[in-house]
Scaffold this motif. Sequence first.
Motif, PDB file in Angstrom:
ATOM      1  N   GLU A  61       0.824  -1.203   0.000  1.00 39.38           N
ATOM      2  CA  GLU A  61       0.000   0.000   0.000  1.00 39.38           C
ATOM      3  C   GLU A  61       0.863   1.260   0.000  1.00 39.38           C
ATOM      4  N   ARG A  62       0.355   2.302  -0.645  1.00 42.39           N
ATOM      5  CA  ARG A  62       1.037   3.594  -0.670  1.00 42.39           C
ATOM      6  C   ARG A  62       0.533   4.465   0.480  1.00 42.39           C
ATOM      7  N   GLY A  63       1.429   5.304   0.987  1.00 44.89           N
ATOM      8  CA  GLY A  63       0.986   6.190   2.059  1.00 44.89           C
ATOM      9  C   GLY A  63       2.097   7.103   2.545  1.00 44.89           C
ATOM     10  N   PHE A  64       1.790   7.854   3.599  1.00 44.92           N
ATOM     11  CA  PHE A  64       2.715   8.800   4.203  1.00 44.92           C
ATOM     12  C   PHE A  64       2.861   8.489   5.685  1.00 44.92           C
ATOM     13  N   MET A  65       4.080   8.563   6.199  1.00 42.94           N
ATOM     14  CA  MET A  65       4.297   8.268   7.611  1.00 42.94           C
ATOM     15  C   MET A  65       3.619   9.311   8.496  1.00 42.94           C
ATOM     16  N   ASN A  66       3.044   8.823   9.581  1.00 44.01           N
ATOM     17  CA  ASN A  66       2.453   9.687  10.591  1.00 44.01           C
ATOM     18  C   ASN A  66       3.577  10.268  11.443  1.00 44.01           C
ATOM     19  N   ILE A  67       3.555  11.572  11.656  1.00 44.97           N
ATOM     20  CA  ILE A  67       4.653  12.205  12.380  1.00 44.97           C
ATOM     21  C   ILE A  67       4.683  11.793  13.848  1.00 44.97           C
ATOM     22  N   VAL A  68       3.545  11.369  14.392  1.00 47.97           N
ATOM     23  CA  VAL A  68       3.512  10.875  15.774  1.00 47.97           C
ATOM     24  C   VAL A  68       4.296   9.565  15.870  1.00 47.97           C
ATOM     25  N   LEU A  69       4.124   8.696  14.870  1.00 53.00           N
ATOM     26  CA  LEU A  69       4.871   7.448  14.824  1.00 53.00           C
ATOM     27  C   LEU A  69       6.368   7.747  14.661  1.00 53.00           C
ATOM     28  N   PHE A  70       6.685   8.694  13.808  1.00 50.80           N
ATOM     29  CA  PHE A  70       8.085   9.074  13.598  1.00 50.80           C
ATOM     30  C   PHE A  70       8.709   9.572  14.896  1.00 50.80           C
ATOM     31  N   ASP A  71       7.969  10.375  15.629  1.00 49.78           N
ATOM     32  CA  ASP A  71       8.459  10.913  16.894  1.00 49.78           C
ATOM     33  C   ASP A  71       8.744   9.790  17.889  1.00 49.78           C
ATOM     34  N   LYS A  72       7.895   8.777  17.896  1.00 46.81           N
ATOM     35  CA  LYS A  72       8.096   7.622  18.769  1.00 46.81           C
ATOM     36  C   LYS A  72       9.395   6.892  18.404  1.00 46.81           C
ATOM     37  N   ILE A  73       9.617   6.702  17.110  1.00 46.00           N
ATOM     38  CA  ILE A  73      10.809   5.992  16.633  1.00 46.00           C
ATOM     39  C   ILE A  73      12.082   6.764  16.997  1.00 46.00           C
ATOM     40  N   PHE A 101       9.476  16.803   9.839  1.00 39.73           N
ATOM     41  CA  PHE A 101      10.285  15.624  10.138  1.00 39.73           C
ATOM     42  C   PHE A 101      11.750  16.019  10.328  1.00 39.73           C
ATOM     43  N   LEU A 102      12.240  16.890   9.445  1.00 45.47           N
ATOM     44  CA  LEU A 102      13.624  17.341   9.565  1.00 45.47           C
ATOM     45  C   LEU A 102      13.876  18.031  10.901  1.00 45.47           C
ATOM     46  N   GLU A 103      12.902  18.778  11.358  1.00 47.99           N
ATOM     47  CA  GLU A 103      13.031  19.502  12.618  1.00 47.99           C
ATOM     48  C   GLU A 103      13.288  18.554  13.783  1.00 47.99           C
ATOM     49  N   LYS A 104      12.723  17.368  13.708  1.00 52.43           N
ATOM     50  CA  LYS A 104      12.869  16.388  14.785  1.00 52.43           C
ATOM     51  C   LYS A 104      14.192  15.618  14.701  1.00 52.43           C
ATOM     52  N   CYS A 105      14.992  15.890  13.667  1.00 47.87           N
ATOM     53  CA  CYS A 105      16.238  15.140  13.452  1.00 47.87           C
ATOM     54  C   CYS A 105      17.491  15.970  13.725  1.00 47.87           C
ATOM     55  N   LYS A 106      17.340  17.114  14.341  1.00 47.96           N
ATOM     56  CA  LYS A 106      18.459  18.040  14.477  1.00 47.96           C
ATOM     57  C   LYS A 106      19.633  17.462  15.266  1.00 47.96           C
ATOM     58  N   LYS A 107      19.352  16.526  16.169  1.00 50.81           N
ATOM     59  CA  LYS A 107      20.412  15.981  17.013  1.00 50.81           C
ATOM     60  C   LYS A 107      21.007  14.696  16.455  1.00 50.81           C
ATOM     61  N   ILE A 108      20.626  14.343  15.216  1.00 52.25           N
ATOM     62  CA  ILE A 108      21.120  13.119  14.585  1.00 52.25           C
ATOM     63  C   ILE A 108      21.730  13.484  13.229  1.00 52.25           C
ATOM     64  N   LEU A 278       9.622  -7.904  10.105  1.00 57.35           N
ATOM     65  CA  LEU A 278      10.165  -8.455  11.343  1.00 57.35           C
ATOM     66  C   LEU A 278       9.517  -7.855  12.584  1.00 57.35           C
ATOM     67  N   GLY A 279       8.646  -6.885  12.379  1.00 63.57           N
ATOM     68  CA  GLY A 279       7.935  -6.283  13.498  1.00 63.57           C
ATOM     69  C   GLY A 279       7.146  -5.071  13.058  1.00 63.57           C
ATOM     70  N   ASP A 280       6.253  -4.616  13.933  1.00 56.93           N
ATOM     71  CA  ASP A 280       5.386  -3.473  13.641  1.00 56.93           C
ATOM     72  C   ASP A 280       5.498  -2.486  14.798  1.00 56.93           C
ATOM     73  N   LEU A 281       6.000  -1.289  14.509  1.00 54.89           N
ATOM     74  CA  LEU A 281       6.214  -0.292  15.553  1.00 54.89           C
ATOM     75  C   LEU A 281       4.932   0.362  16.026  1.00 54.89           C
ATOM     76  N   ASN A 282       3.822   0.060  15.384  1.00 52.55           N
ATOM     77  CA  ASN A 282       2.526   0.497  15.896  1.00 52.55           C
ATOM     78  C   ASN A 282       2.088  -0.368  17.067  1.00 52.55           C
ATOM     79  N   GLU A 283       2.722  -1.522  17.200  1.00 54.34           N
ATOM     80  CA  GLU A 283       2.332  -2.480  18.240  1.00 54.34           C
ATOM     81  C   GLU A 283       3.418  -2.701  19.289  1.00 54.34           C
TER      82      GLU A 283
END
Length: 324
Positions: A61-73, A101-108, A278-283
């Motif tokens: 399926e096509r889609g866009f990552m949820n920024i809340v999920l990205f923040d968790k990762i 998304f870029l804003e959340k990556c400043k320390k990496i 190998l896994g689902d980060l929503n779970e």
Amino acid sequence: MIRAFIKPLNALLAGFSFLQGSVTGRTVVPGMPVAISIELTNHCNLNCPECNSGSRLMKRERGFMNIVLFDKIVSELNPYLLNLNLYFQGEPMMHPEFFSFLEKCKKINTTVATNGHFLSAENADKLVRSGLKKIIISLDGMDKATYSLYRINGDFDKVLEGIRNVSDAKKKSSSPIKVIIQFLVNKNNEHQISQVKHFSGEMKANLKLKSMQIINRDTYEKWLPSFKRFSRYEKTEGGYRIKSSFPNGCARLWFNPVITWDGKVVPCCFDKDANHILGDLNEDSFHDIWNGPKYRIFRRSLVSGRYLTDICRNCTSGLKGVIY
């Protein structure tokens, strides 16, 4: 003070466990991955024929990552990561919230790869000021006709303008961002290598000449260059095969996994259709997935017989005498 040692210690643990696993078959990894690739989207504006996303061969399926999920990762992995790639399949700058998304990556240390169609003067300025460590811009031809043979529906002039925008913005702001022009060497553009070298020099950009992955069995003759060091494949009596020795084990399973836009963890960047989830980060947390039963079984399968795994049969690990 202690935090400063977490990343290098984690890298040492990953390296030691990979060597240990290669010898003993042990598949538990102390610590966390050293690098990771996160797919912001698998949508793309182009139709490149040897790309799963662009060729429309992709089944997931096509889609866009949820920024809340990205923040968790990022929150979980930030203490350990030496590098974060914001790309997998698709064009990351098509995400409506790309700069959030870029804003959340400043320390990496973060890298973005793009086909260059969204590098307006405004976006270029945002990129060079964002703290982004590296940007890779694809340019697979030095004239419209050659470029369009692979980058179908692409706009050659727009990409050149975008590269110039990034170069100008970098100079204007004295940004340390590393700009890389990536040139996918194939039969149709190999005569333009000297031209792209000259252009990269003008733009004060690094040049990466890259060999081409082929996913359609009947198109080898169409794309393979005459320069052998840019060809991942060799001709055999039965057709073509990748020039790999298929060594058992794979560092990718110890160092740098991939996360799809919908939170699925897959072994590496060669699992383009996420056939080995190998896994689902929503779970689950990444920690639980990283040393969970699916990961340990998959690592073991590569240690004992990597050539048996489908996604490994077009992988660059084990190639000799080839630039990739």
